[in-house]
Design a protein around this motif. Structure first.
Motif, short mmCIF file in Angstrom:
data_model
loop_
_atom_site.label_atom_id
_atom_site.label_comp_id
_atom_site.label_asym_id
_atom_site.label_seq_id
_atom_site.Cartn_x
_atom_site.Cartn_y
_atom_site.Cartn_z
N PRO A 46 0.66 -0.58 -0.08
CA PRO A 46 -0.01 0.36 0.06
C PRO A 46 0.67 1.04 -0.25
CG PRO A 46 0.40 -1.03 2.19
CD PRO A 46 1.13 -1.51 1.40
N VAL A 52 -8.85 -0.38 5.93
CA VAL A 52 -6.41 -0.09 5.91
C VAL A 52 -6.11 1.08 7.16
CG1 VAL A 52 -4.80 -0.51 4.73
CG2 VAL A 52 -6.76 -2.05 4.68
N THR A 102 -3.79 2.89 9.37
CA THR A 102 -2.32 3.25 10.57
C THR A 102 -3.17 4.29 11.71
OG1 THR A 102 -1.34 4.82 9.48
CG2 THR A 102 -0.62 2.52 9.08
N ARG A 144 2.25 -19.36 6.20
CA ARG A 144 1.80 -18.99 5.56
C ARG A 144 1.12 -20.08 5.26
NH1 ARG A 144 2.11 -16.45 -0.35
NH2 ARG A 144 3.51 -18.80 -1.29
N LYS A 200 -5.08 -9.22 18.48
CA LYS A 200 -5.17 -8.00 18.48
C LYS A 200 -3.43 -7.01 18.11
CE LYS A 200 -9.53 -5.80 20.39
NZ LYS A 200 -10.14 -4.78 21.31
N GLY A 239 -2.11 -5.05 15.27
CA GLY A 239 -1.13 -3.49 14.65
C GLY A 239 -2.27 -2.81 15.81
N PHE A 279 4.41 -10.81 8.64
CA PHE A 279 5.21 -10.18 7.38
C PHE A 279 6.34 -9.60 7.02
CE2 PHE A 279 0.30 -9.54 5.95
CZ PHE A 279 -0.06 -11.00 6.36
N LYS A 300 7.05 -4.78 11.97
CA LYS A 300 6.60 -4.71 13.06
C LYS A 300 4.90 -4.43 13.45
CE LYS A 300 6.84 -1.39 17.41
NZ LYS A 300 6.91 -2.12 18.84
N PHE A 340 2.32 -3.08 14.80
CA PHE A 340 1.61 -1.84 15.44
C PHE A 340 1.99 -0.47 14.23
CE2 PHE A 340 1.47 2.38 18.16
CZ PHE A 340 -0.25 1.69 18.79
N ASN A 341 1.09 0.29 13.83
CA ASN A 341 1.34 1.47 12.94
C ASN A 341 1.78 1.29 11.66
OD1 ASN A 341 0.34 3.52 13.70
ND2 ASN A 341 2.05 4.58 15.13
N ASN A 342 1.69 -0.34 11.30
CA ASN A 342 2.28 -0.40 10.27
C ASN A 342 0.92 -0.62 8.60
OD1 ASN A 342 3.39 -1.98 8.01
ND2 ASN A 342 4.89 -2.82 9.52
N LEU A 343 1.80 0.53 8.35
CA LEU A 343 0.28 0.12 7.38
C LEU A 343 0.06 -0.76 6.46
CD1 LEU A 343 -1.88 2.25 6.35
CD2 LEU A 343 -0.20 2.94 4.14
N ARG A 344 1.48 -1.56 5.98
CA ARG A 344 1.69 -2.84 5.24
C ARG A 344 0.69 -3.76 5.77
NH1 ARG A 344 6.54 -6.16 4.64
NH2 ARG A 344 6.23 -7.46 2.74
N SER A 387 -1.54 -3.54 8.44
CA SER A 387 -3.08 -3.63 7.75
C SER A 387 -4.00 -3.28 6.86
CB SER A 387 -3.14 -1.72 8.29
OG SER A 387 -4.76 -1.74 8.17
N ALA A 388 -2.70 -3.07 5.68
CA ALA A 388 -3.85 -3.33 4.17
C ALA A 388 -3.29 -5.08 4.12
CB ALA A 388 -2.83 -3.07 3.03
N ASN A 389 -2.98 -5.64 4.37
CA ASN A 389 -2.66 -7.01 3.70
C ASN A 389 -3.21 -8.11 5.45
OD1 ASN A 389 -0.88 -7.77 1.55
ND2 ASN A 389 0.13 -6.42 2.39
N PRO A 440 -4.28 -11.59 2.38
CA PRO A 440 -3.32 -12.55 3.18
C PRO A 440 -3.39 -13.36 4.64
CG PRO A 440 -2.76 -11.33 2.18
CD PRO A 440 -4.05 -10.94 2.06
N ARG A 483 -4.94 -19.14 2.57
CA ARG A 483 -4.61 -17.62 2.77
C ARG A 483 -3.37 -17.98 4.27
NH1 ARG A 483 -10.48 -15.33 3.05
NH2 ARG A 483 -10.61 -16.76 1.36
#
Lengths: 238, 243, 302
Positions: free
Chosen positions: B6, B96, B98, C28, C47, C51, C63, C66, C68-72, C74-76, C148, C180
């Motif tokens: 993203p 999604v 942060t 995986r 939780k 994140g 993945f 870390k 927490f506060n990780n966009l990648r 969160s998106a996956n 995923p 997944r």
């Protein structure tokens, strides 16, 4: 200022506590769905754009912009000082004078008042040494200012009527004036060319027309309705 | 299943669209408040009567858009507080995000809402003006409109947007600090009573609003918004979701 | 490929330690059941993975990052529980539309079919749904998002038995078609045991067991026979459950028997049977306290 801010602060605290205790605090009575909200907003904004466009287009035809003029402080002071200047014999600004007339006079001058108490002009009598058998009459404009805005132009003066050796003062015209004005939120005009203060209470300053009569010394002045409403400058100056 | 990579900007855009939908009620609230303002302004006894025995009587009826501005500012403040509370935050985290993208989306939302709020304040003024034209015929317009003074109109518009956004961000920041620490807010409140903070606030207000240059005023407001936003992000960036 | 890696992870609220030194790795495309008694930290664990919360110490990698506060991350990943909040002005349709924007693998077709199958009204609003309906709708989002990493925290809360069965079936089918990594927490082990590949058993803020569900079952055996015979054969063994409700006592015992010992028991008339996953789980989590029966047994003997 600070008091209001403290109040605001308490309000803030209240809202915060409220939103905390009610986890699902709703911004609005949540009966509407998203689409309804969006429709309401879109309709309202379109409506506003249309009415605002019409208003702005109409304004040049409907606005009487020049009518409301702020009085410069200097002019206001001069108006207020008029009577004092007159008594001291100081020159009075000619813009304050409505008209100057001269009338022939014999041995007496009778002053009639064709109006109720305090409803006519204020009359000052000044004596002059030269005996030219004329009375000089100076009529000063009345004024009315509301919150520094000048409404003087709305005032009409009923001119004194002169006949042989007598003058009759007329009742001030008691017309009714209605003014309608519009101004944008004062805070928004702070940086514009035409800032407004907003109305933190109205105040008004006004005065009836003042008539100054300069009468030869020997002419006897007769006041059938009594002396009270005629001021003799010499006497006032003691 | 492949992993998505993203981009922050992309997610912020999506979150912004989401917030527009989520907070759709806010705009209905604005419409409602401005309707109330309009009613108040019309029912308001804003006529001044000058009666003087020696003078003509003057009735001066004045209308002002101040009411619209006032209620819109309250709206902005309350909304600023509400959109950052826990429930709203959890809603963002259903998708999604942060904390940063959540804040950035709120930032965009508040800027957008401020622009809408500011524009409607000015337009509501024009609407009121139109009403007075129809009701009274001739009206003395003390603040010339779009055609007579386009520059003034524009300045009023920008000032309105600036003020609304300022209130938005103040509400947002206070609410963020409140989430960060409730004690801090209580301390701030107690501190408010001390002359030092009051003078600080007065100076702050003076710094923003006694600025003679309009351009500098706008610059100062924008700077203030960024500072407030920075405080909000910094104070909530480590808060946990869903407790 | 490793999806989730926990090393010495701790987490506490105020003075209460919820997670004490968590260590595990999830690979995986595995469905893992997170099981454990109420309040052992399953939700906290999930939780942290999503994140939403931050670990106090140790390393968490999702993945390889870390979370927490990780966009990648969160998106996956997607975290589904019954407390999922949606704005009240949004209808179910609106929510599905939002999902399609946010989740790259979102299958709108599938979501629509599931929504129809479970009799949802698209113009209904999430917050007015009943508890079970809410859970069902959230589960639909969880399945259709095809993230995923999909985390279900007690997804079946409030669902009736039929819907529960349908949900697990739908999840399994979609998982087979689109593999997944799935974490599923529940305390109804018997319901999910057919679905799970691995279980992650959480107890006292630590991992008690992590492995295939068959391995868990192999840790215990059930012995059925006369009381004195059972007593004789289980000397020195750990008996975790004594069930006396049937015609013969039914003991669950830690499986530390040799083949010879087993043959002897069979010869002695004791029936040896495998333990169900649920009983193995109960056996494992009961620990030295024994079962609820023991509470009463002890009071009787005093």
């Amino acid at each position: 200022m600070i008091g209001i801010m403290t109040l605001t602060f308490i309000l803030i605290l209240g809202i915060l506590l409220f939103s905390l205790t009610k986890r699902k605090s709703h911004i609005i009575p949540g009966q509407f769905k998203r689409r309804t909200h969006l429709t309401i907003s879109a309709v309202f904004i379109s409506f506003l754009f249309i009415t605002a466009a019409i208003a702005e287009l109409m304004e040049p035809f409907r606005a009487t912009e020049m009518d409301l003029v702020k009085v410069p402080a200097s002019l206001e002071q001069e108006r207020i000082d008029l009577e004092m200047n007159m008594m001291n014999g100081t020159n009075v600004d000619s813009t304050l004078i409505l008209e100057t007339r001269t009338h022939p006079v014999g041995d007496t001058l009778t002053i009639h008042r064709n109006h109720g108490e305090y409803e006519g002009p204020i009359v000052y009598v000044e004596r002059k040494k030269s005996n030219d058998a004329t009375v000089e009459e100076i009529i000063y404009k009345p004024f009315l200012m509301v919150s520094d805005y000048d409404f003087s132009d709305a005032l009409t003066v009923a001119m004194p009527v002169w006949t042989d050796d007598s003058v009759t003062f007329q009742q001030n015209s008691l017309m009714e004036v209605t003014k309608v004005s519009y101004y944008d939120a004062p805070f928004l005009t702070r940086w514009t060319q035409h800032p407004v203060q907003g109305d933190d209470g109205y105040s008004s300053v006004s005065r009836s027309p003042v008539v100054q009569l300069i009468v030869p010394e020997h002419v006897e002045i007769i006041t059938p309705s009594g002396d009270e409403d005629v001021f003799f400058i010499d006497e006032l100056n003691g | 299943m492949y992993l998505t990579e993203p981009k922050l900007f992309d997610i912020v855009k999506k979150q912004f669209r989401f917030k527009m939908n989520a907070h759709a009620a806010a705009f209905t609230m604005l419409v409602f408040l401005q309707g109330v303002s309009f009613a108040l302004e019309l029912s308001n006894n804003n006529a001044f009567n000058h009666f003087h025995e020696m003078m003509p009587s003057i009735t001066w009826i004045s209308f002002s858009s101040g009411q619209f501005l006032g209620l819109t500012l309250v709206w902005a403040f309350v909304l600023g507080v509400l959109i950052t509370n826990t429930a709203r935050k959890n809603e963002s985290f259903s998708f999604v995000t942060t904390r940063l993208s959540h804040h950035l989306a709120n930032f965009l939302f508040m800027v957008f809402a401020s622009v809408i709020g500011g524009i409607t304040v000015v337009l509501c003024g024009s609407m009121l003006k139109l009403f007075t034209f129809f009701r009274y015929g001739e009206v003395a317009v003390q603040t010339p409109g779009l055609i007579a003074a386009p520059g003034d109109f524009f300045i009023r518009l920008v000032t309105a947007i600036a003020l609304v956004s300022l209130l938005f961000f103040i509400g947002y920041t206070i609410s963020s600090l409140f989430q960060f620490s409730r004690i801090l807010i209580v301390l701030l409140f107690l501190g408010w009573m001390t002359p030092f903070l009051q003078r600080f606030a007065e100076n702050g207000i003076g710094f923003l609003f006694n600025e003679p240059s309009f351009m500098l005023f706008v610059v100062k407001i924008v700077m203030t918004l960024f500072i407030l936003f920075g405080i909000s992000v910094a104070s909530t960036n480590r808060l946990e979701v869903g407790q | 490929m490793t999806v989730i890696h926990f090393k010495d992870v701790t987490k506490s609220y105020r003075k209460h330690n919820v997670l004490k030194s968590m260590n595990f790795t999830i690979e995986r495309n595995v469905i893992t059941g997170v099981i454990g008694r109420n309040g052992v930290g399953k939700t906290t664990l999930m939780k942290i993975i999503a994140g939403f919360m931050e670990e106090m110490s140790g390393t968490v990698e999702v993945f390889s990052e870390k979370p927490f506060n990780n966009l990648r991350v969160s998106a996956n990943s997607i975290f589904i529980d019954d407390a999922m909040a949606f704005p009240q002005a949004m209808t179910l349709q609106d929510i599905l539309k939002e999902c399609s924007r946010f989740y790259a693998n979102w299958d709108g077709e599938l979501a629509n079919r599931l929504v129809d199958y479970f009799d949802f009204h698209r113009n209904a609003r999430h917050q007015f749904l009943s508890k079970g309906k809410k859970s069902t709708f959230n589960a639909i989002i969880g399945i259709s998002a095809r993230c995923p990493l999909t985390l279900f925290d007690e997804p079946t809360t409030g669902m009736d038995a039929a819907v529960r069965k349908d949900f697990y079936r739908a999840l399994l089918k979609d998982y087979l078609a689109h593999p997944r990594t799935i974490l599923l927490s529940s305390h109804h082990v018997e319901e999910i045991e057919d679905l799970l590949e691995d279980v992650l058993l959480v107890q006292n803020g630590a991992i008690r067991f992590h492995g295939a569900i068959t391995e868990l079952q192999e840790m215990f055996i059930v012995l059925t026979g006369k009381h004195e015979k059972l007593s004789r054969h289980t000397v020195g063994k750990e008996v975790v459950l004594r069930d006396t409700s049937g015609p013969f006592p039914n003991w669950t015992v830690a499986n530390s028997f040799t083949e010879a010992e087993k043959d002897q028991m069979v010869a002695d008339g004791i029936i040896i049977s495998p333990v169900s996953a649920n009983n193995a789980y109960i056996a494992l989590t009961n620990g030295p306290k024994g079962g609820i029966d023991d509470v009463f047994d002890r009071t009787e003997t005093v």
